[in-house]
Design a protein around this motif. Structure first.
Motif, short mmCIF file in Angstrom:
data_model
loop_
_atom_site.label_atom_id
_atom_site.label_comp_id
_atom_site.label_asym_id
_atom_site.label_seq_id
_atom_site.Cartn_x
_atom_site.Cartn_y
_atom_site.Cartn_z
N LEU A 291 -0.56 1.96 -5.99
CA LEU A 291 -0.78 3.40 -6.15
C LEU A 291 -0.60 4.13 -4.82
O LEU A 291 0.05 5.19 -4.76
N THR A 292 -1.13 3.56 -3.76
CA THR A 292 -1.04 4.20 -2.45
C THR A 292 0.41 4.22 -1.95
O THR A 292 0.88 5.23 -1.39
N ALA B 299 2.17 6.90 -3.77
CA ALA B 299 1.71 8.21 -3.29
C ALA B 299 2.37 8.56 -1.97
O ALA B 299 2.72 9.73 -1.72
N TYR C 174 1.98 11.45 0.59
CA TYR C 174 0.59 11.21 0.97
C TYR C 174 0.52 10.63 2.38
O TYR C 174 1.24 9.69 2.72
N PRO D 297 -2.25 8.95 4.71
CA PRO D 297 -3.61 8.41 4.75
C PRO D 297 -4.45 8.95 5.90
O PRO D 297 -5.67 8.96 5.82
N PRO E 157 -3.49 13.75 -3.75
CA PRO E 157 -4.45 13.45 -4.82
C PRO E 157 -4.43 14.49 -5.94
O PRO E 157 -4.50 14.14 -7.12
N ARG F 296 -8.43 10.40 -4.46
CA ARG F 296 -8.41 10.35 -2.99
C ARG F 296 -9.14 9.09 -2.49
O ARG F 296 -8.68 8.43 -1.56
N TRP G 217 -9.45 6.30 -4.16
CA TRP G 217 -8.59 5.16 -4.46
C TRP G 217 -7.51 4.99 -3.40
O TRP G 217 -7.21 3.88 -2.95
N LEU G 218 -6.92 6.12 -3.01
CA LEU G 218 -5.84 6.07 -2.02
C LEU G 218 -6.35 5.59 -0.67
O LEU G 218 -5.64 4.87 0.05
N ARG G 219 -7.56 5.97 -0.32
CA ARG G 219 -8.13 5.49 0.94
C ARG G 219 -8.33 3.97 0.90
O ARG G 219 -8.04 3.27 1.88
N ALA H 189 -4.90 2.37 1.09
CA ALA H 189 -4.31 2.45 2.42
C ALA H 189 -4.86 1.36 3.33
O ALA H 189 -4.15 0.81 4.18
N TYR I 187 -1.92 2.89 8.44
CA TYR I 187 -2.50 3.38 7.20
C TYR I 187 -3.88 2.80 6.96
O TYR I 187 -4.44 2.95 5.90
#
Length: 239
Positions: A182-183, A186, A192, A194, A202, A222, A224-226, A229, A237
């Motif tokens: 996902l990241t 993104a 995106y 990080p 997000p 957001r 999830w992305l953290r 990363a 990242y």
């Protein structure tokens, strides 16, 4: 010879021979012995008494091929007129109820006559007729658990724990892979960053998911992305 049905696929063939067995025997738990074990367990744990009774008797086995149906002799049954058990019951009653000597002698004489009739009837019948299927395990029986059975139980628990742990590890690995994917998407498709706390990615991803009928809060995405990363191999990242 008679047969007792054990389950849908197995029958136990019983001969007319009465034998005396001794030693250590396994309990197949197909008859009254199962109720005995359950009753003793309830007593130890303070549970309700088991009042069910088995109709097919009590069984023991030495291996998969040899099994016995335990028998009780009518002479040990206090409800059988003229039996030794009935005599013991009568003597106990005389003491407890403090029955007078004359009446006690009359009762004992009646039992003596009943005893003669019982023995005469016993002699004129096959030996097997003097026995009937036991309603449970012998009163003097001792329950033990084989060491091999304990080892097998311990191994089963250990195997189940290993299986559960493998399932947890597999689930964690899948989650990490999805977060990483996902990241990466993104970063490549939604710009995106990080390291930027104000990235619009997000929100854009949440809107794209909403178009597909899936609703998620941008703050959740957001987070999830953290997490994703931090899993990516590129150091820039990682948190």
């Amino acid at each position: 010879m008679t047969s007792e049905r054990i389950d849908n696929d197995h029958f136990l063939s019983l001969t007319d021979k009465i034998e005396t067995v001794q030693g250590i025997w396994d309990l197949p738990l197909i008859g009254a012995e199962e109720l005995d074990i359950e009753h003793r367990y309830q007593i130890l744990t303070g549970g309700p008494a088991v009042t069910l009774q088995g109709v097919n008797g009590c069984f023991v086995q030495s291996d998969a091929e040899e099994m016995f149906q335990l028998q009780e002799c009518f002479d040990d049954n206090k409800y059988q007129l003229g039996s030794l058990a009935a005599l013991e019951e009568l003597k106990e009653r005389i003491v407890i109820e403090n029955i007078e000597k004359n009446e006690a002698e009359t009762l004992l004489e009646q039992h003596k006559e009943a005893r003669k009739k019982y023995l005469e009837s016993k002699e004129n019948q096959p030996k097997l007729s003097n026995y009937y299927p036991a309603g449970g395990l012998p009163q003097d029986s001792v329950l033990v658990v084989r060491t091999a059975a304990l080892r097998e139980f311990e191994q089963k628990i250990a195997d189940e724990d290993d299986k559960d742990m493998k399932g947890v590890k597999e689930s964690t690995r899948k989650t990490d892979n999805l977060l990483s994917a996902l990241t990466a998407i993104a970063i490549d498709d939604y710009g995106y960053d990080p390291e930027s706390p104000k990235s619009n990615a997000p929100q854009d991803i949440a809107e794209a998911m909403s178009k597909q009928g899936i609703s998620f809060d941008p703050r959740t995405i957001r987070n999830w992305l953290r997490e994703g990363a931090a899993l990516l191999p590129s150091k820039r990242y990682k948190n």
